[in-house]
Design an enzyme around this catalytic site. Structure first.
Site, PDB file in Angstrom:
ATOM      1  N   ASN A   1       1.057  -1.008  -0.029  1.00 49.89           N
ATOM      2  CA  ASN A   1       0.212   0.157   0.267  1.00 49.89           C
ATOM      3  C   ASN A   1       1.291   1.427   0.290  1.00 49.89           C
ATOM      4  OD1 ASN A   1      -1.777   1.624   0.808  1.00 49.89           O
ATOM      5  ND2 ASN A   1      -2.250   0.996   2.343  1.00 49.89           N
TER       6      ASN A   1
ATOM      7  N   LYS B   1       3.906   1.241   2.935  1.00 52.84           N
ATOM      8  CA  LYS B   1       3.209   0.109   3.691  1.00 52.84           C
ATOM      9  C   LYS B   1       3.180  -1.910   3.016  1.00 52.84           C
ATOM     10  CE  LYS B   1       0.065   2.809   6.209  1.00 52.84           C
ATOM     11  NZ  LYS B   1      -1.550   3.429   6.567  1.00 52.84           N
TER      12      LYS B   1
ATOM     13  N   ARG C   1      -3.041  -2.310  -3.757  1.00 53.42           N
ATOM     14  CA  ARG C   1      -3.735  -1.692  -2.786  1.00 53.42           C
ATOM     15  C   ARG C   1      -3.520  -0.037  -3.851  1.00 53.42           C
ATOM     16  NH1 ARG C   1      -6.016   1.973   2.011  1.00 53.42           N
ATOM     17  NH2 ARG C   1      -8.189   2.359   1.342  1.00 53.42           N
TER      18      ARG C   1
ATOM     19  N   HIS D   1     -12.122   3.087   0.327  1.00 46.64           N
ATOM     20  CA  HIS D   1     -12.189   1.984   0.828  1.00 46.64           C
ATOM     21  C   HIS D   1     -13.200   0.937   0.660  1.00 46.64           C
ATOM     22  CE1 HIS D   1     -12.014   5.705   4.153  1.00 46.64           C
ATOM     23  NE2 HIS D   1     -11.135   5.851   3.856  1.00 46.64           N
TER      24      HIS D   1
ATOM     25  N   HIS E   1     -16.393   3.839   8.117  1.00 45.49           N
ATOM     26  CA  HIS E   1     -15.436   3.300   7.939  1.00 45.49           C
ATOM     27  C   HIS E   1     -14.754   4.945   8.773  1.00 45.49           C
ATOM     28  CE1 HIS E   1     -11.209   2.030   6.321  1.00 45.49           C
ATOM     29  NE2 HIS E   1     -10.723   3.509   6.761  1.00 45.49           N
TER      30      HIS E   1
ATOM     31  N   ASN F   1      -8.667   8.426   9.637  1.00 49.19           N
ATOM     32  CA  ASN F   1      -8.045   9.317   8.709  1.00 49.19           C
ATOM     33  C   ASN F   1      -8.877   9.642   7.882  1.00 49.19           C
ATOM     34  OD1 ASN F   1      -6.185  10.349  11.037  1.00 49.19           O
ATOM     35  ND2 ASN F   1      -4.759   9.078   9.814  1.00 49.19           N
ATOM     36  N   GLY F   2      -9.182   8.675   6.990  1.00 50.91           N
ATOM     37  CA  GLY F   2     -10.456   8.985   5.849  1.00 50.91           C
ATOM     38  C   GLY F   2     -11.740   8.261   6.190  1.00 50.91           C
TER      39      GLY F   2
ATOM     40  N   ARG G   1      -9.812  16.641   5.926  1.00 55.14           N
ATOM     41  CA  ARG G   1     -10.595  16.941   4.667  1.00 55.14           C
ATOM     42  C   ARG G   1     -12.007  17.548   5.457  1.00 55.14           C
ATOM     43  NH1 ARG G   1      -9.690  11.558   1.350  1.00 55.14           N
ATOM     44  NH2 ARG G   1      -8.604  10.828   3.543  1.00 55.14           N
TER      45      ARG G   1
ATOM     46  N   ASP H   1      -5.725  15.000  14.327  1.00 52.31           N
ATOM     47  CA  ASP H   1      -5.802  13.373  15.602  1.00 52.31           C
ATOM     48  C   ASP H   1      -7.395  13.708  16.375  1.00 52.31           C
ATOM     49  OD1 ASP H   1      -5.775  11.324  16.698  1.00 52.31           O
ATOM     50  OD2 ASP H   1      -3.074  11.216  15.867  1.00 52.31           O
TER      51      ASP H   1
ATOM     52  N   GLY I   1      -9.762   3.447  12.376  1.00 51.58           N
ATOM     53  CA  GLY I   1      -8.971   4.210  14.172  1.00 51.58           C
ATOM     54  C   GLY I   1     -10.120   4.218  14.908  1.00 51.58           C
TER      55      GLY I   1
ATOM     56  N   GLU J   1      -7.502  -4.140   6.141  1.00 49.94           N
ATOM     57  CA  GLU J   1      -7.420  -3.653   4.409  1.00 49.94           C
ATOM     58  C   GLU J   1      -7.181  -4.804   3.814  1.00 49.94           C
ATOM     59  OE1 GLU J   1      -7.153   0.143   5.218  1.00 49.94           O
ATOM     60  OE2 GLU J   1      -8.848   0.752   3.868  1.00 49.94           O
TER      61      GLU J   1
HETATM   62  P1  AMP Z   1      -7.219   5.195  10.760  1.00 50.97           P
HETATM   63  O1  AMP Z   1      -6.733   5.856   9.771  1.00 50.97           O
HETATM   64  O2  AMP Z   1      -8.101   3.818  10.526  1.00 50.97           O
HETATM   65  O3  AMP Z   1      -5.132   4.466  11.082  1.00 50.97           O
HETATM   66  O4  AMP Z   1      -7.321   5.618  11.535  1.00 50.97           O
HETATM   67  C1  AMP Z   1      -6.412   6.918  12.603  1.00 50.97           C
HETATM   68  C2  AMP Z   1      -7.398   7.486  12.936  1.00 50.97           C
HETATM   69  O5  AMP Z   1      -8.063   7.019  14.320  1.00 50.97           O
HETATM   70  C3  AMP Z   1      -6.754   8.765  14.349  1.00 50.97           C
HETATM   71  O6  AMP Z   1      -6.008   9.581  13.351  1.00 50.97           O
HETATM   72  C4  AMP Z   1      -7.510   8.662  14.910  1.00 50.97           C
HETATM   73  O7  AMP Z   1      -7.999   9.555  14.856  1.00 50.97           O
HETATM   74  C5  AMP Z   1      -8.686   7.756  15.204  1.00 50.97           C
HETATM   75  N1  AMP Z   1      -7.652   6.737  16.963  1.00 50.97           N
HETATM   76  C6  AMP Z   1      -6.614   5.896  16.332  1.00 50.97           C
HETATM   77  N2  AMP Z   1      -6.712   5.667  17.656  1.00 50.97           N
HETATM   78  C7  AMP Z   1      -8.046   6.320  18.781  1.00 50.97           C
HETATM   79  C8  AMP Z   1      -8.677   6.296  19.845  1.00 50.97           C
HETATM   80  N3  AMP Z   1      -7.850   5.522  21.076  1.00 50.97           N
HETATM   81  N4  AMP Z   1      -9.154   6.730  20.629  1.00 50.97           N
HETATM   82  C9  AMP Z   1     -10.137   8.369  19.375  1.00 50.97           C
HETATM   83  N5  AMP Z   1      -9.548   8.007  18.060  1.00 50.97           N
HETATM   84  C10 AMP Z   1      -8.364   7.639  17.595  1.00 50.97           C
END
Ligand code: AMP
Length: 604
Positions: free
Chosen positions: A7, A14, A78, A167, A195, A198-199, A228, A269, A317, A375
């Site tokens: 990816n 990754k 991906r 996604h 989902h 971040n996105g 975004r 975040d 996330g 994924e």
């Molecule tokens: P991903 O793109 O699926 O890796 O999700 C990343 C996002 O998940 C991060 O930018 C966080 O905003 C959110 N995230 C991860 N862990 C937590 C948590 N324990 N509580 C709240 N948000 C989280």
């Protein structure tokens, strides 16, 4: 099978090595700051600085570890956008990479990184099958009403503006997993998958297929995201353009400075934002309110497009880790039958090993699940299927479909009878088949029962007159015409044509055109078919998806790849021109269901 999944983003790479059978991860690798000074490779539990001026060097730095985690049998990549042509995982061979390069304008931020990663790994691992798995492919089933933007024909068809959705591997994976967890068939459930990472995107899955989703042409639309904005009044962009913002400045605002980051004024975040909101920070509170308000709306709208909801899934996330977001998103969804169990919601923990947690109250009509998305595993399994040859299909895989309205082909003699001595046809617009054109001229068809006026003449002139109508037209005219290949006119009924200068009584020539595919000899080789084969083609992603049997293959150097059907056939499948069709195989790994037919030489 052990599969390497890559990816690659614009500045990261990754890679995971996974067993597709039980889903175990053998090794995970992340290279950050590719193309920048200070690149770091995280391999398993260790990190080290590396020299990675491009994706090829980044991959070379971690390749020994990846190979050691093997033996590798396939590589899954991906790819964020498959456009209209790539609606399924695709073996990367022949001109696939070139075709993907042509899609860069659809995803200028993501696709160049994806392609750089593919190129680097093709060079590093040339002996393995490489498979592209597309974020957009799961949404190829979006019905027309969901994928169509209410824009002019010029923008929709000319510029190809439509909803694609993203996604896909994640929505696909978690909805299948929800069904197995609930011991149901996914086709019996109406699922909304959220989902949230971040996105973020939400997706309505009915009968196991994506029927609506929040992201559109690009991954900018829909839900509020880390940086975004999600959906905006399109007037916002015009307003910014008129107030001195350049397209690049707007691009930066929309990709990097909006969403949670823009609202909170600092980070995108959610963990930081939650912490600050607990300390009473108002922008942080507003960010959470806007995020969850939009999420609630999206879930309800996804459910409405399926006329109901059985399962609600949170993943990625934020979806997997934030009880507050889940609780706020669901708080107003009682009217849909959603009721959370606060204790289960607070305590839910998922991981690759324990990937599902149920958080709905026992009296909730809708099951609410937290599911760890995977994924990489979804991509690895798709890649394994293609690589093992079960679904190996050469490119080009899909066939654009053109809907032919009723029309008339004339001889030069007929042109002069209908339009006057010495008259020649006047081209109006070119047709997709090279050299063919629609004319300014039209004629009336005078049937025994009724008349159809202003039927378009197509050029150039031919050796025999031919009138192509749909079945509905035949009933209307009072004519019983057979289904025939173009040019095969013996024994067909005649009709009277009326032009501005005269009438012409045809003794024969009215047909209902045999649905057919034009293709070049190279296309035929790619699809494994021959001239005059009969194949089956699956078309349409929506609720009226159809498999057309008895589709005639016509191969000629002068043809462009395209399937032609008439308006009745298109209406039956709720299609419009340009919808891709797909040659259907009789069985996985089997040959096309086909039989040879005889008809006269192709008439170009
Ligand atoms: P991903 O793109 O699926 O890796 O999700 C990343 C996002 O998940 C991060 O930018 C966080 O905003 C959110 N995230 C991860 N862990 C937590 C948590 N324990 N509580 C709240 N948000 C989280």
């Amino acid at each position: 099978m052990k599969v390497l999944v890559i990816n690659s983003g614009s500045s990261s790479l990754k890679a995971d090595v996974l067993h597709t059978g039980d889903g175990t991860r053998v090794l995970s690798v992340l290279v950050e700051r590719v193309g920048q000074p200070g690149a770091v490779a995280h391999v398993g539990g260790t990190s080290r600085s590396i020299d990675a001026p491009d994706h090829a060097r980044a991959l070379r730095a971690v390749l020994p570890a990846l190979i050691q985690a093997g033996p590798l049998e396939a590589v899954g990549h991906r790819v964020v956008h498959g456009g209209e042509s790539f609606t399924a995982p695709t073996l990367i061979e022949g001109d696939v990479l070139d075709a993907l390069g042509g899609l860069v304008p659809l995803a200028p931020l993501h696709l160049p990184g994806n392609l750089a990663g593919i190129q680097a790994s093709l060079e590093a691992l040339p002996e393995l099958p490489h498979v592209a798995v597309f974020d957009t492919a799961f949404h190829a089933s979006l019905p027309r009403r969901a994928r169509t933007y209410p824009l002019s024909h010029e923008l929709r068809r000319g510029a190809g503006l439509r909803k694609y959705g993203f996604h896909g591997p994640s929505h696909h994976h978690v909805t299948r997993r929800a069904a197995t967890y609930l011991q149901s068939d996914v086709r019996d459930l109406r699922i909304v998958s959220c989902h949230l990472g971040n996105g973020s995107s939400a997706c309505a899955v009915e009968l196991g297929r994506s029927v609506e989703t929040t992201m559109g042409l690009t991954p900018l639309g829909g839900l509020v995201m880390g940086t975004r904005p999600g959906d905006l009044d399109p007037g916002v962009i015009l307003h910014l353009l008129r107030h001195g913002y350049s397209p690049d400045a707007i691009d930066a605002q929309l990709h990097r400075h909006s969403g949670l980051a823009g609202l909170s004024g600092t980070s995108g975040d959610l963990r930081d934002i939650l912490e600050r909101s607990q300390q009473g920070d108002d922008p942080a509170r507003l960010a959470i309110q806007v995020f969850t308000h939009r999420l609630t709306q999206a879930i309800a709208s996804m459910a409405a497009s399926m006329a109901g909801l059985d399962v609600l899934v949170f993943t990625a996330g934020i979806g997997q880790n934030s009880p507050i977001v889940r609780q706020r998103a669901c708080a107003k969804l009682g009217f849909l039958g959603v009721r959370l169990d606060d204790d289960l919601n607070r305590d839910a923990k998922v991981s690759h090993a324990h990937d599902v947690a149920e958080i709905s109250h026992r009296h909730s009509r809708v099951k609410v699940l937290v599911i760890a998305t995977d994924e990489s595993l979804a991509i690895a399994r798709d890649a394994a299927k293609i690589a093992s040859g079960h679904h190996k299909v050469s490119q080009p895989r899909t066939i654009p479909i053109a809907v032919s309205a009723r029309h008339v082909h004339l001889t030069q003699e007929a042109v002069e009878i209908l339009f006057g001595k010495g008259h020649t046809l006047t081209p109006r617009n070119p047709l997709s088949q090279p050299g063919q054109f629609a004319c300014e001229e039209t004629v009336d068809l005078l049937g025994p029962r009724r008349t159809i006026e202003r039927v378009r003449v197509l050029g150039p002139t031919r050796r025999a007159c031919q009138v192509e109508v749909a079945r509905t037209d035949e009933f209307f005219l009072g004519i019983d015409a057979p289904v025939r290949a173009s040019g095969d006119l013996d024994g067909t009924p005649g009709i009277t044509l009326r032009g501005p200068r005269g009438k012409l009584e045809l003794k024969q020539g009215v047909i209902c055109a045999w649905r057919h595919i034009h293709m070049t000899p190279q296309d035929a080789e790619d699809f494994g078919v021959k001239d005059r084969d009969i194949v089956e083609v699956e078309v349409g992603g929506g609720p009226r998806r159809l498999i057309f049997g008895d589709v005639l293959v016509r191969v000629h150097n002068s043809f462009a790849l395209e399937m032609h059907i008439d308006t009745d056939e298109a209406n039956a499948a709720e299609l419009d021109s340009g919808t891709p069709g797909e040659l259907v195989r009789a069985e996985a790994g089997g040959s096309l269901r086909r039989r040879r037919v005889l008809y006269d030489t192709p008439v170009p």
